[in-house]
Design an enzyme around this catalytic site. Structure first.
Site, PDB file in Angstrom:
ATOM      1  N   GLU A   1      17.182  -1.736  68.887  1.00  0.00           N
ATOM      2  CA  GLU A   1      16.188  -1.705  69.971  1.00  0.00           C
ATOM      3  C   GLU A   1      15.064  -0.710  69.642  1.00  0.00           C
ATOM      4  OE1 GLU A   1      18.468  -2.818  74.051  1.00  0.00           O
ATOM      5  OE2 GLU A   1      19.388  -1.184  72.887  1.00  0.00           O
TER       6      GLU A   1
ATOM      7  N   ALA B   1      23.479   3.410  70.607  1.00  0.00           N
ATOM      8  CA  ALA B   1      23.601   4.508  71.562  1.00  0.00           C
ATOM      9  C   ALA B   1      24.871   5.278  71.223  1.00  0.00           C
ATOM     10  CB  ALA B   1      23.705   3.944  72.976  1.00  0.00           C
TER      11      ALA B   1
ATOM     12  N   GLU C   1      26.738  -4.958  71.518  1.00  0.00           N
ATOM     13  CA  GLU C   1      27.139  -4.346  72.788  1.00  0.00           C
ATOM     14  C   GLU C   1      28.204  -5.169  73.522  1.00  0.00           C
ATOM     15  OE1 GLU C   1      22.869  -2.904  72.081  1.00  0.00           O
ATOM     16  OE2 GLU C   1      24.086  -4.675  71.676  1.00  0.00           O
TER      17      GLU C   1
ATOM     18  N   GLY D   1      21.369   0.033  70.226  1.00  0.00           N
ATOM     19  CA  GLY D   1      20.166   0.825  70.514  1.00  0.00           C
ATOM     20  C   GLY D   1      19.356   1.107  69.264  1.00  0.00           C
TER      21      GLY D   1
HETATM   22  N1  T1G Z   1      28.507   6.099  69.000  1.00  0.00           N
HETATM   23  C1  T1G Z   1      29.355   7.127  68.728  1.00  0.00           C
HETATM   24  N2  T1G Z   1      30.172   7.184  67.627  1.00  0.00           N
HETATM   25  C2  T1G Z   1      30.093   6.164  66.775  1.00  0.00           C
HETATM   26  C3  T1G Z   1      29.240   5.039  66.988  1.00  0.00           C
HETATM   27  C4  T1G Z   1      28.404   5.048  68.156  1.00  0.00           C
HETATM   28  N3  T1G Z   1      27.556   4.064  68.425  1.00  0.00           N
HETATM   29  N4  T1G Z   1      29.417   4.182  65.966  1.00  0.00           N
HETATM   30  C5  T1G Z   1      30.330   4.745  65.145  1.00  0.00           C
HETATM   31  N5  T1G Z   1      30.751   5.915  65.621  1.00  0.00           N
HETATM   32  C6  T1G Z   1      31.720   6.834  64.995  1.00  0.00           C
HETATM   33  C7  T1G Z   1      33.146   6.264  64.938  1.00  0.00           C
HETATM   34  O1  T1G Z   1      33.846   6.524  66.113  1.00  0.00           O
HETATM   35  C8  T1G Z   1      33.734   7.033  63.762  1.00  0.00           C
HETATM   36  O2  T1G Z   1      34.068   8.320  64.226  1.00  0.00           O
HETATM   37  C9  T1G Z   1      32.542   7.158  62.814  1.00  0.00           C
HETATM   38  O3  T1G Z   1      31.371   6.958  63.633  1.00  0.00           O
HETATM   39  C10 T1G Z   1      32.537   6.121  61.719  1.00  0.00           C
HETATM   40  O4  T1G Z   1      32.679   4.849  62.299  1.00  0.00           O
HETATM   41  C11 T1G Z   1      21.672   0.803  74.948  1.00  0.00           C
HETATM   42  C12 T1G Z   1      24.349   0.084  74.975  1.00  0.00           C
HETATM   43  C13 T1G Z   1      28.512   1.595  62.504  1.00  0.00           C
HETATM   44  C14 T1G Z   1      29.502  -0.456  61.586  1.00  0.00           C
HETATM   45  O5  T1G Z   1      28.601  -1.036  68.851  1.00  0.00           O
HETATM   46  O6  T1G Z   1      30.348  -0.912  64.582  1.00  0.00           O
HETATM   47  O7  T1G Z   1      23.689   0.757  71.600  1.00  0.00           O
HETATM   48  O8  T1G Z   1      36.511   8.227  63.871  1.00  0.00           O
HETATM   49  O9  T1G Z   1      34.966   4.362  61.365  1.00  0.00           O
HETATM   50  O10 T1G Z   1      33.803   1.278  59.455  1.00  0.00           O
HETATM   51  O11 T1G Z   1      21.695  -1.223  73.950  1.00  0.00           O
HETATM   52  O12 T1G Z   1      31.207   2.216  63.500  1.00  0.00           O
HETATM   53  O13 T1G Z   1      35.022   9.286  62.176  1.00  0.00           O
HETATM   54  O14 T1G Z   1      35.351  10.352  64.433  1.00  0.00           O
HETATM   55  O15 T1G Z   1      33.618   2.578  62.491  1.00  0.00           O
HETATM   56  O16 T1G Z   1      31.800   2.415  58.360  1.00  0.00           O
HETATM   57  C15 T1G Z   1      26.203  -0.352  69.925  1.00  0.00           C
HETATM   58  C16 T1G Z   1      29.545   0.654  66.751  1.00  0.00           C
HETATM   59  C17 T1G Z   1      26.442   0.812  70.830  1.00  0.00           C
HETATM   60  C18 T1G Z   1      28.221  -0.007  66.760  1.00  0.00           C
HETATM   61  C19 T1G Z   1      30.343   1.814  60.887  1.00  0.00           C
HETATM   62  N6  T1G Z   1      26.647  -0.018  68.596  1.00  0.00           N
HETATM   63  N7  T1G Z   1      29.898   1.148  65.438  1.00  0.00           N
HETATM   64  O17 T1G Z   1      31.594   1.301  60.585  1.00  0.00           O
HETATM   65  O18 T1G Z   1      32.901   3.487  60.257  1.00  0.00           O
HETATM   66  S1  T1G Z   1      26.039   0.400  72.490  1.00  0.00           S
HETATM   67  C20 T1G Z   1      27.852  -0.399  68.158  1.00  0.00           C
HETATM   68  C21 T1G Z   1      30.321   0.291  64.461  1.00  0.00           C
HETATM   69  C22 T1G Z   1      24.308   0.414  72.528  1.00  0.00           C
HETATM   70  C23 T1G Z   1      22.202   0.052  73.801  1.00  0.00           C
HETATM   71  C24 T1G Z   1      23.665  -0.105  73.765  1.00  0.00           C
HETATM   72  C25 T1G Z   1      30.797   0.919  63.199  1.00  0.00           C
HETATM   73  C26 T1G Z   1      29.749   0.966  62.070  1.00  0.00           C
HETATM   74  P1  T1G Z   1      35.303   9.086  63.650  1.00  0.00           P
HETATM   75  P2  T1G Z   1      33.644   3.756  61.633  1.00  0.00           P
HETATM   76  P3  T1G Z   1      32.562   2.092  59.563  1.00  0.00           P
END
Ligand code: T1G
Ligand code: NAD
Length: 709
Positions: free
Chosen positions: A116, A74, A136, A113
């Site tokens: 999912e 998400a 999450e 997500g």
């Molecule tokens: N939403 C918005 N921005 C995101 C994002 C996300 N999910 N994931 C990454 N970014 C942005 C981050 O801020 C950065 O921005 C750029 O992407 C690169 O990220 C309903 C509730 C994917 C493994 O927890 O673990 O889904 O600083 O520097 O080291 O069930 O990002 O460049 O402006 O980290 O290559 C669940 C979170 C969401 C994954 C990549 N998903 N992301 O790592 O690059 S909750 C997560 C990561 C959800 C549903 C629920 C990592 C990555 P900027 P980065 P990276």
């Protein structure tokens, strides 16, 4: 964080494209950087499914992500904002009920997500670099779009709970072995291999197959046993975290309730997590850790190439820094004073890898390959070709200046010269050589091969290129960098010295060090302040207090208890006793009645009648001192933003992550409340508890620290 740019929402058509390939529609998500499921992406996906389903000539739908990732989840930036339809649960249901087979082609990040969506699809094929996960919980949340139901349906309760409670990323092969993906495919272009694969599947009679019909929970007893085990584990390990319990409850619901009711149960649990302050703290931590590297110098200059490192000093820090660099694939030359010292340094480096070999986490060949990049030496000339040298010798300014004089003599032009000093004046060290522009503070934390934080301390003369090189080194070493200005103790140790003063005052006024540590563990710290002091060694703090004695404000309160222990040689774990007793080398300390006796003696000397402190008051004072000094560090420009203070304490001082860091915590409890506490405490000691001007200004303006991030 410039919100205008981030809030500008692209249109659905821009981030979701469809293309026709015979009877197959390929739906491509193209929303950089990681195809997060923003409202635009959700709208675009919904429309694509609707249109493909309505077209009778379409036999199958393929979902792929552009840019090296399928979907990273998400859009975290949308949390806390009013939901925009379609919601993710609605979109997942729309995909699942589609009457045309939907095939998700998974590469790169397939997280939250994103996974999912893939589980709502009817088939999942994965490329070798796919990383599947439900992280999450690391954001104070839980899967909220069917993950707590479809995952156990597909792979069973135990594997599902492991993924959701650990948040770990699962590689493609393991995902296949678990039954989370149906097929592994070669190749690195998701669209090409995906389309080829779907054509093959269509020839084999590809049909709609829904996760809700999978039998992962068929063996109810097995599932219940896994749920009960997870419940016990969460009770033992979650240390105050809210969402792990909600995850277990939702899997219980998935086992007990019909599919759609379990989905509805999950939704309520998810919304409860969304409302929890822990979500705000953990998401702040997520984004802040990605902001600290965005410093002016890194934007203005190109880092110098670093492909060979030198480390001066093979003690506690020299060894840890060397291992961190070797782990990052760099060759390292370590220089010590003499043969005996370098032999000790080399042995301690090898010990780290021997431990990995003995645990089966590294092969002998692997160890030899790493050690082949390590060069022990007692000659400074051996680091003449290093691109970057880090000094980690005794914390004495003259010793360090002598080392820098040697480095100035032998190192090639353009070499970056770093110092790992904890407190000393880096401007003075830089000014002592002919190339001050190449000197930078690289303050690692012990153990340096484990702790994530790297305080990059920028002296006045440092060039932007040298600063950019330091941040690039942090990226290579997989460290969390924070830019700090030069002052006594930089960001972390400076603020730590102040809250330790506050804690010493609480101790002398009546609370025992053990009560204080218990209160801080209750606040979420893994260890209390006195346990940490015993772990690090009381002698380091003692040396610092002695060094500061000459400049200490005579009006300032000074508590002698720690000095009394050090005078007895009670430095903590390394001497078998400190504030705690460590019988037979135990790692966990026991309260020491002799320490309490020394405490009473010190109180008697000052005529202090001890009084009771509640855990709540101990935390209020501890946090007020930390936040107040944090505000000073920001107002003086030692830290660029409040989030830099937060990340420093999250990555280097064990601050409870779900509280987001001291400045975020202050915003959540209310700056006016913190100011009121300071004003109350300053009636006892106006010098120590004087509120920072920045804090008073923000309260007066009704603003938060966040406004400065
Ligand atoms: N939403 C918005 N921005 C995101 C994002 C996300 N999910 N994931 C990454 N970014 C942005 C981050 O801020 C950065 O921005 C750029 O992407 C690169 O990220 C309903 C509730 C994917 C493994 O927890 O673990 O889904 O600083 O520097 O080291 O069930 O990002 O460049 O402006 O980290 O290559 C669940 C979170 C969401 C994954 C990549 N998903 N992301 O790592 O690059 S909750 C997560 C990561 C959800 C549903 C629920 C990592 C990555 P900027 P980065 P990276
Ligand atoms: P240490 O005493 O364990 O090691 C220092 C090493 O430097 C010794 O092995 C000594 O032989 C060597 N040395 C001294 N003079 C030398 C010279 N002229 N040339 C080559 N080697 C020389 O100390 P440490 O704990 O590793 O601390 C090193 C530095 O790191 C200090 O500035 C300290 O403040 C800082 N630091 C320490 C910690 C910590 O927790 N220990 C954390 C962060 C920073």
């Amino acid at each position: 964080m410039n919100n205008a740019v981030q809030n500008a929402q692209p249109a659905a058509a821009e981030v979701v494209r469809t293309a026709r390939h015979g009877a197959v529609v390929c739906v491509t998500l193209d929303s950089p950087p990681v195809n997060a499921l923003s409202s635009a992406v959700r709208k675009g996906l919904w429309r694509a499914i609707e249109e493909a389903e309505a077209d009778s000539s379409v036999q199958a739908i393929v979902l792929v992500g552009q840019g090296g990732n399928f979907i990273a989840g998400a859009d975290i930036r949308e949390f806390g904002k009013p939901p925009v339809p379609p919601t993710l649960p609605e979109l997942c249901k729309r995909i699942e009920v589609c009457n045309k087979p939907v095939v998700a082609v998974l590469n790169g990040a397939v997280l939250g997500g994103g996974l999912e969506i893939a589980m709502a699809a009817h088939h999942r094929i994965a490329l070798a670099d796919a990383r599947l996960g439900l992280p999450e919980v690391q954001l104070g949340l839980m899967p909220g779009a069917g993950g707590t139901v479809r995952t156990p349906y597909l792979i069973g309760a135990q594997a599902a709970l492991d993924m959701m409670l650990s948040g770990r990323h699962v590689k493609a092969q393991e995902a296949f072995d678990l039954g989370l993906v149906d097929r592994l495919v070669e190749g690195d272009n998701a669209e090409t291999v995906g389309l080829a694969c779907v054509r093959e599947l269509l020839d084999q009679g590809l049909v709609v197959r829904r996760a809700r019909d999978a039998g992962g929970l068929a063996n109810a007893a097995e599932a219940q046993a896994a749920i009960d085990a997870a419940k016990a584990d969460v009770a033992k390990k979650s240390r105050g975290l809210f969402s792990p319990g909600k995850i277990v409850e939702s899997v219980q619901a998935a086992l007990e309730l019909p599919f759609d009711e379990a989905i509805a149960f999950e939704r309520q649990a998810f919304l409860a997590c969304l409302d929890s302050p822990q979500r705000a703290g953990l998401i702040h931590a997520f984004f802040s850790e990605r902001e600290t590297a965005k410093v002016p110098e890194a934007r203005a200059a190109t880092p110098r190439k670093v492909s060979a490192l030198g480390v001066i000093g093979g003690g506690t820090m020299g060894v840890g820094i060397t291992v961190a660099a070797l782990d990052a694939g760099l060759p390292v030359t370590m220089v010590e004073r003499d043969a005996e010292a370098i032999a000790r340094g080399q042995a301690n480096v090898e010990k780290v890898y021997d431990a990995l070999v003995s645990k089966g986490r590294m092969s002998e060949a692997g160890k030899s390959a790493v050690m082949a990049r390590y060069t022990p030496s007692t000659r400074y000339e051996d680091v003449r070709d290093a691109d970057l040298v880090i000094e980690a010798v005794f914390e004495d300014i003259e010793t360090k200046k002598a080392v820098f004089k040697e480095l100035d003599r032998v190192c090639k032009p353009g070499a970056v010269l770093g110092t790992n000093t904890s407190f000393l004046d880096i401007d003075a060290i830089a000014a002592s050589i002919s190339r001050p522009q190449d000197v930078i503070g690289l303050h690692f934390f012990s153990p340096a091969n484990v702790m994530k934080l790297l305080e990059i301390v920028v002296p006045a003369k440092a060039s932007a290129e040298v600063v950019a090189t330091a941040f690039d080194l942090a990226r290579k070493l997989r460290k969390t960098p924070v830019r700090a200005g030069v002052c006594d103790g930089f960001i972390g140790n400076r603020i730590m010295a102040v809250y330790k003063q506050a804690v010493d005052g609480i101790m002398e006024d009546g609370a025992s060090p053990y009560e204080i540590d218990e209160a801080l563990r209750g606040f979420g710290y893994p260890m209390g302040t006195f346990q940490v002091a015993d772990l690090a060694g009381g002698d380091i703090g003692w040396a610092t207090r002695k060094r500061r004695a000459a400049t200490r404000d005579p009006r300032a309160r000074y508590v002698h208890v720690a000095d009394r222990l050090c005078e007895r040689g009670w430095f903590g774990q390394k001497t078998g006793r400190g504030f705690y007793l460590y019988p037979q080398g135990a790692r966990t300390g026991q309260p020491d009645p002799e320490v309490l006796a020394i405490l009473d003696e010190e109180r008697d000397k000052k005529g202090i009648i001890p009084r009771k402190f509640t855990p709540e008051e101990i935390v209020r004072r501890y946090m007020a001192a930390m936040i107040n000094e944090g505000a000073r560090v920001v107002e003086e420009g030692i830290a660029l933003r409040p989030l830099d203070v937060d990340v420093t304490f999250l990555a280097g001082y064990g601050f409870p992550r779900y509280r987001g860091g001291p400045m975020k915590y202050a915003d959540m409890v209310g700056l006016d409340t913190v100011l009121a506490d300071l004003q109350e405490f300053s009636r006892e000691d106006p010098l120590f508890w004087k509120p920072a001007a920045l804090l008073e200004r923000l309260v007066a303006e009704g603003k938060k620290f966040e406004s400065l991030n």
